[in-house]
Design an enzyme around this catalytic site. Structure first.
Site, PDB file in Angstrom:
ATOM      1  N   LEU A  49       0.634  -3.253   1.368  1.00 29.48           N
ATOM      2  CA  LEU A  49       0.047  -1.945   1.476  1.00 29.48           C
ATOM      3  C   LEU A  49       0.966  -1.130   2.572  1.00 29.48           C
ATOM      4  O   LEU A  49       1.084  -1.864   3.590  1.00 29.48           O
ATOM      5  CB  LEU A  49      -1.209  -1.631   1.443  1.00 29.48           C
ATOM      6  CG  LEU A  49      -2.136  -2.356   0.324  1.00 29.48           C
ATOM      7  CD1 LEU A  49      -3.494  -2.354   0.486  1.00 29.48           C
ATOM      8  CD2 LEU A  49      -1.861  -1.610  -1.050  1.00 29.48           C
ATOM      9  N   ASP A  50       1.165   0.133   2.494  1.00 37.72           N
ATOM     10  CA  ASP A  50       1.724   0.901   3.555  1.00 37.72           C
ATOM     11  C   ASP A  50       0.796   0.697   4.886  1.00 37.72           C
ATOM     12  O   ASP A  50      -0.476   0.749   4.613  1.00 37.72           O
ATOM     13  CB  ASP A  50       1.957   2.225   3.182  1.00 37.72           C
ATOM     14  CG  ASP A  50       3.274   2.556   2.465  1.00 37.72           C
ATOM     15  OD1 ASP A  50       3.870   1.610   2.146  1.00 37.72           O
ATOM     16  OD2 ASP A  50       3.277   3.667   1.658  1.00 37.72           O
ATOM     17  N   ALA A  51       1.209   0.972   6.017  1.00 38.51           N
ATOM     18  CA  ALA A  51       0.418   0.711   6.933  1.00 38.51           C
ATOM     19  C   ALA A  51      -0.824   1.746   7.011  1.00 38.51           C
ATOM     20  O   ALA A  51      -1.986   1.542   7.268  1.00 38.51           O
ATOM     21  CB  ALA A  51       1.084   0.918   8.299  1.00 38.51           C
ATOM     22  N   THR A  53      -2.382   3.049   4.288  1.00 41.01           N
ATOM     23  CA  THR A  53      -3.153   2.850   3.049  1.00 41.01           C
ATOM     24  C   THR A  53      -4.209   1.880   3.338  1.00 41.01           C
ATOM     25  O   THR A  53      -3.943   1.030   4.059  1.00 41.01           O
ATOM     26  CB  THR A  53      -2.319   2.382   1.924  1.00 41.01           C
ATOM     27  OG1 THR A  53      -1.192   3.181   1.865  1.00 41.01           O
ATOM     28  CG2 THR A  53      -3.036   2.084   0.600  1.00 41.01           C
TER      29      THR A  53
END
Length: 213
Positions: A49-51, A53
């Protein structure tokens, strides 16, 4: 800071990732934190997951589990459902978006492109609008492919950027961006049991503007 563990056994560990935490295996990333918290030598990241998110993530506790979960991810059998809040609303209340995406590693930014070439990958998501309020929309999104920044760029390119996502077009004062991995489903790598985990965003803006979450 202790990680919030939703489920843990000898093969897997499911957590609630908080926005700002790093999912990759770095010195301050979640795998390293989990090894310390669980007092174990092996934790592997099988999806990311993106940082910025938050939401549900599964990590493997054995090499065999990592291989099986990675195979499910590649086959589209590890499924993820997201919530997001955007500026604007699509003309259709439900549908599918299909684009060609190119990720520029040096700029760490993804672009929608018209033609296939080296590095370009197809991106597909399905969505439904759960609610709208004051020019904002609450979306439920299922990723059918997993591309870098996929949701952010597919919605941003349609002039509906995620709240707080200034990289992809938002012009607001929210800290971070509104993207949350609400539901995670997969087959347990050892027992074969179908498992589903749910995680909901914290009750703060912009999430607390909607009761439909």
């Amino acid at each position: 800071m202790e990680l919030k563990i939703l489920y843990h056994d000898t093969d897997i560990c499911v957590i609630q990732k908080e926005p700002g935490q790093i999912s990759e295996d770095t010195p301050d990333g979640i795998p390293s934190l989990l090894r310390t918290q669980l007092n174990t030598d092996y934790i592997a990241c099988v999806h990311r997951l993106d940082a910025g998110t938050g939401g549900a993530m599964v990590f493997a506790c054995t090499k065999a589990a990592a291989a099986k979960l990675s195979a499910q991810l590649q086959a589209g059998e590890l499924t993820k459902t997201y919530l997001t809040v955007t500026h604007g609303c699509p003309s259709e209340q439900a549908g599918t978006y299909r684009d060609l995406l190119f990720h520029d590693r040096r700029a760490n930014k993804t672009f929608v492109v018209k033609n296939e070439r080296k590095g370009v990958k197809e991106a597909v998501l399905s969505y439904r609008i759960k609610a709208t309020k004051d020019g904002l929309s609450l979306w439920e999104i299922q990723l059918l492919t997993g591309r870098t920044h996929q949701i952010r760029v597919q919605l941003g390119s349609r002039k509906m950027p995620l709240v707080g996502d200034r990289r992809y077009g938002a012009r607001d004062d929210f800290k971070g961006f509104a993207l949350w991995a609400k539901e995670l489903s997969f087959t347990h790598p050892q027992s074969g049991e179908k498992m589903t985990f749910t995680s909901l965003p914290h009750e703060k803006e912009p999430w607390n503007l909607f009761t439909e979450i």
